[in-house]
Design a protein around this motif. Structure first.
Motif, mmCIF file in Angstrom:
data_model
loop_
_atom_site.group_PDB
_atom_site.id
_atom_site.type_symbol
_atom_site.label_atom_id
_atom_site.label_comp_id
_atom_site.label_asym_id
_atom_site.label_seq_id
_atom_site.Cartn_x
_atom_site.Cartn_y
_atom_site.Cartn_z
ATOM 1 N N CYS A 1 0.843 -1.202 0.000
ATOM 2 C CA CYS A 1 0.000 0.000 0.000
ATOM 3 C C CYS A 1 0.879 1.253 0.000
ATOM 4 N N ILE A 2 1.912 1.255 0.838
ATOM 5 C CA ILE A 2 2.807 2.416 0.899
ATOM 6 C C ILE A 2 3.587 2.533 -0.413
ATOM 7 N N GLU A 3 3.930 1.393 -1.003
ATOM 8 C CA GLU A 3 4.620 1.431 -2.300
ATOM 9 C C GLU A 3 3.710 2.038 -3.368
ATOM 10 N N ALA A 4 2.421 1.767 -3.299
ATOM 11 C CA ALA A 4 1.471 2.375 -4.243
ATOM 12 C C ALA A 4 1.435 3.893 -4.056
ATOM 13 N N VAL A 5 1.527 4.333 -2.816
ATOM 14 C CA VAL A 5 1.586 5.771 -2.536
ATOM 15 C C VAL A 5 2.901 6.341 -3.089
ATOM 16 N N GLU A 6 3.977 5.592 -2.933
ATOM 17 C CA GLU A 6 5.274 6.026 -3.463
ATOM 18 C C GLU A 6 5.182 6.167 -4.980
ATOM 19 N N TYR A 7 4.576 5.192 -5.638
ATOM 20 C CA TYR A 7 4.360 5.207 -7.087
ATOM 21 C C TYR A 7 3.614 6.484 -7.484
ATOM 22 N N ALA A 8 2.553 6.783 -6.752
ATOM 23 C CA ALA A 8 1.717 7.947 -7.083
ATOM 24 C C ALA A 8 2.438 9.264 -6.780
ATOM 25 N N THR A 9 3.117 9.339 -5.640
ATOM 26 C CA THR A 9 3.777 10.603 -5.275
ATOM 27 C C THR A 9 5.017 10.866 -6.117
ATOM 28 N N LYS A 10 5.573 9.831 -6.691
ATOM 29 C CA LYS A 10 6.711 10.042 -7.598
ATOM 30 C C LYS A 10 6.235 10.781 -8.850
ATOM 31 N N LYS A 11 5.043 10.421 -9.324
ATOM 32 C CA LYS A 11 4.470 11.068 -10.509
ATOM 33 C C LYS A 11 3.841 12.416 -10.175
ATOM 34 N N THR A 12 3.164 12.488 -9.035
ATOM 35 C CA THR A 12 2.436 13.700 -8.647
ATOM 36 C C THR A 12 2.592 13.932 -7.146
ATOM 37 N N PRO A 13 3.690 14.557 -6.728
ATOM 38 C CA PRO A 13 3.900 14.790 -5.292
ATOM 39 C C PRO A 13 2.754 15.554 -4.624
ATOM 40 N N ALA A 14 2.100 16.430 -5.374
ATOM 41 C CA ALA A 14 1.063 17.298 -4.809
ATOM 42 C C ALA A 14 -0.144 16.547 -4.251
ATOM 43 N N ILE A 15 -0.254 15.259 -4.510
ATOM 44 C CA ILE A 15 -1.385 14.516 -3.930
ATOM 45 C C ILE A 15 -1.216 14.317 -2.428
ATOM 46 N N ALA A 16 -0.006 14.520 -1.925
ATOM 47 C CA ALA A 16 0.263 14.308 -0.503
ATOM 48 C C ALA A 16 -0.385 15.392 0.343
ATOM 49 N N ASP A 17 -0.900 14.962 1.502
ATOM 50 C CA ASP A 17 -1.448 15.909 2.465
ATOM 51 C C ASP A 17 -0.772 15.678 3.822
ATOM 52 N N ASP A 18 -1.141 16.494 4.799
ATOM 53 C CA ASP A 18 -0.530 16.385 6.130
ATOM 54 C C ASP A 18 -0.703 14.994 6.732
ATOM 55 N N ASN A 19 -1.868 14.417 6.536
ATOM 56 C CA ASN A 19 -2.153 13.103 7.099
ATOM 57 C C ASN A 19 -1.221 12.036 6.508
ATOM 58 N N LEU A 20 -1.027 12.079 5.201
ATOM 59 C CA LEU A 20 -0.122 11.128 4.560
ATOM 60 C C LEU A 20 1.302 11.324 5.081
ATOM 61 N N PHE A 21 1.730 12.565 5.158
ATOM 62 C CA PHE A 21 3.092 12.842 5.624
ATOM 63 C C PHE A 21 3.286 12.318 7.052
ATOM 64 N N ALA A 22 2.315 12.542 7.911
ATOM 65 C CA ALA A 22 2.386 12.030 9.287
ATOM 66 C C ALA A 22 2.405 10.499 9.296
ATOM 67 N N TYR A 23 1.608 9.895 8.426
ATOM 68 C CA TYR A 23 1.521 8.432 8.360
ATOM 69 C C TYR A 23 2.871 7.809 7.974
ATOM 70 N N VAL A 24 3.483 8.309 6.909
ATOM 71 C CA VAL A 24 4.757 7.712 6.470
ATOM 72 C C VAL A 24 5.891 8.057 7.436
ATOM 73 N N THR A 25 5.804 9.210 8.077
ATOM 74 C CA THR A 25 6.814 9.562 9.086
ATOM 75 C C THR A 25 6.766 8.553 10.228
ATOM 76 N N LYS A 26 5.564 8.233 10.675
ATOM 77 C CA LYS A 26 5.392 7.243 11.750
ATOM 78 C C LYS A 26 5.800 5.840 11.271
ATOM 79 N N ALA A 27 5.476 5.513 10.040
ATOM 80 C CA ALA A 27 5.781 4.177 9.494
ATOM 81 C C ALA A 27 7.286 3.906 9.414
ATOM 82 N N LEU A 28 8.098 4.953 9.419
ATOM 83 C CA LEU A 28 9.553 4.769 9.418
ATOM 84 C C LEU A 28 10.022 3.994 10.648
#
Length: 172
Positions: A50-77
């Motif tokens: 699922c996170i890889e799918a987000v990586e796929y999408a944000t590589k093409k269009t970074p602007a789809i990211a929001d605060d919630n996504l950023f917090a989610y991947v920061t925590k997932a580290l």
């Protein structure tokens, strides 16, 4: 087809699942929030996809990211599963430019992964840290010496190159 059906369908290969879900995100057919909620309930391998799918999408269009996504991947580290760590780091590298004032926690979590025994985790971490360094924010005062030290210790040429390229750009 739903996300659940994609993950249950054994005829769809892993990379195809990631691309399919990534395209759904890009085409606004699947809200990021829905994917992240789904990911939270999955076993580590599917959560990483699922996170890889987000990586796929944000590589093409970074602007789809929001605060919630950023917090989610920061925590997932901080997760135990290496693939979750490296996919999250790549998302952060893709979208850091959108969150220049919210990078402190991400930097902390990335630095704790920078000396992982896993080369792919270190490479993805180096990618994210390099992208953050290139933003030339106030974080660089603390980050620059740490990246120089990491670069000095790093034995893998691919990881080291990520740091060296960023250092060259910052020192120009």
């Amino acid at each position: 087809m739903t996300i659940e059906q994609v993950f249950k369908d054994k005829t769809i290969k892993a990379k195809a699942k990631v691309a399919l879900i990534g395209e759904w995100i890009l085409n606004n057919e699947l809200p990021l929030e829905e994917l992240l909620t789904f990911a939270e309930k999955q076993k580590p391998v599917d959560k990483a996809s699922c996170i890889e799918a987000v990586e796929y999408a944000t590589k093409k269009t970074p602007a789809i990211a929001d605060d919630n996504l950023f917090a989610y991947v920061t925590k997932a580290l901080k997760e135990d599963e290496p693939r979750i760590k490296w996919e999250s780091a790549k998302v952060i590298g893709n979208v850091a430019v959108l969150f220049p004032t919210q990078l402190n926690k991400a930097i902390q979590n990335l630095l704790s992964n920078a000396e992982s025994t896993g080369t792919v985790v270190r490479w993805a971490t180096a990618y994210a840290l390099a992208e953050i360094l290139k933003l030339k924010t106030d974080n660089n005062k603390m980050l620059l010496p740490k990246i120089e030290a990491l670069c000095e210790k790093e034995e893998d040429n691919g990881v080291k190159k990520k740091y060296l390229d960023a250092l060259k750009k910052v020192k120009k």
